[in-house]
Scaffold this active site. Sequence first.
Site, PDB file in Angstrom:
ATOM      1  N   LYS A  44       0.804  -1.319  -0.027  1.00 40.14           N
ATOM      2  CA  LYS A  44       0.023  -0.111  -0.025  1.00 40.14           C
ATOM      3  C   LYS A  44       0.943   1.156  -0.114  1.00 40.14           C
ATOM      4  CE  LYS A  44      -0.470   0.068   5.141  1.00 40.14           C
ATOM      5  NZ  LYS A  44      -1.330   0.143   6.156  1.00 40.14           N
ATOM      6  N   TYR A 271      13.655  31.518   2.876  1.00 41.21           N
ATOM      7  CA  TYR A 271      12.607  32.392   3.278  1.00 41.21           C
ATOM      8  C   TYR A 271      12.644  32.701   4.642  1.00 41.21           C
ATOM      9  CZ  TYR A 271      10.143  30.946  -0.947  1.00 41.21           C
ATOM     10  OH  TYR A 271       9.665  31.049  -2.289  1.00 41.21           O
TER      11      TYR A 271
END
Length: 377
Positions: A44, A271
């Site tokens: 999965k 940033y």
Amino acid sequence: MKPSTHRPTQAVIDLAAIRANIENFKTYIAKKNGITPEIWAVVKANGYGHGAIRVAQSADDLVSGFCVSNLDEAIELRSHGIVKPILVLSGIVPDDVHIAVNLRVTLTVPSLDWLKMVAALDTLKDLDTSHLKFHIKVDSGMGRIGVTSVDEANDIIALGDKLGMDFDGIFTHFATADEVNTDQFLSQKTMFDELVNGLTRRPRFVHSSNSAAGIWHTETIQDIERLGDALYGLNPSGTALDMTYKITQALTLKSELTHIKIIPEGATVGYGADFVASKDTIVGTVPIGYADGWTRDMTGFYVLVDGQKCQIIGRVSMDQMTIRLPERLPIGTKVTLIGEDGAEKITVNDVAAHRGTINYEVVCLLSDRIKRKYTNG
């Protein structure tokens, strides 16, 4: 998302390591318990970020079946030639049952109410329900999906029989099999065992063992071992419990330096201008960011360049991050984010520890934008 094949950032998956992890588990269980349960590979979440298709294809001859989280993952496996049994571990939208029937995909029945919704479908009469195999999920203490009483389980069996379906299995999932304290684990095991003993009949498969249970609680292994985290060479407990047999981490994460510069004392990077150079600093740029699953909290951690640890400085951006270099290096110099370089090594557990999370999350977050490269296939 389309893989960025023209970017040097890539996850390298060693398929031989995955195969060896399966073989080593089989040897361990045979010596420990003297049993040979069926191994179902859990692929999965895109094979825990390793690539479900290639992992399944490589493991196909070593396992008896596969486990996925949803119907679309099962469809993907079938469309790429996987013909062995596939169990969808969660409930699906009842209206989509016909897809599972047509593709011979085994479904989880999470409740009697869900099966009643299936029984009420107008389209059910047009299906050969004998091809619909199902496993009942038991909620023994995980608290997500599943029945909590033997009466509900037996009602599901009875309704399944009435609808002509194949009651193929029953299972549960342990919440704390990877922890030192076993109180919750033992409580769940007792509840599940008692419920199974009260069934009107035993199905072909009774299973409760995930990777952690198979490693540290081998007595829980019944008809199926659902091999997940350990399949990929990862310790399900992180570092809380030692492995009981040899596993090899299958994934490494590599990139390159795409830009190098020297910034003066006082200059900022990233940033928010959080990083301020305390002296002239050599800065390298690496093309990976939080859009790739290399999250913003990796600032302050390190990567390996030329066998040396190089700190990640400034905020990790969406597509790029910056590192402090010990010397000016050529563009194209290799950068190791997970893996070995010289005498140094970064494991998935190391990354998880820095983030305050688990190794599962680290690999599952690696986005499809990162190219997967397979070796030893």
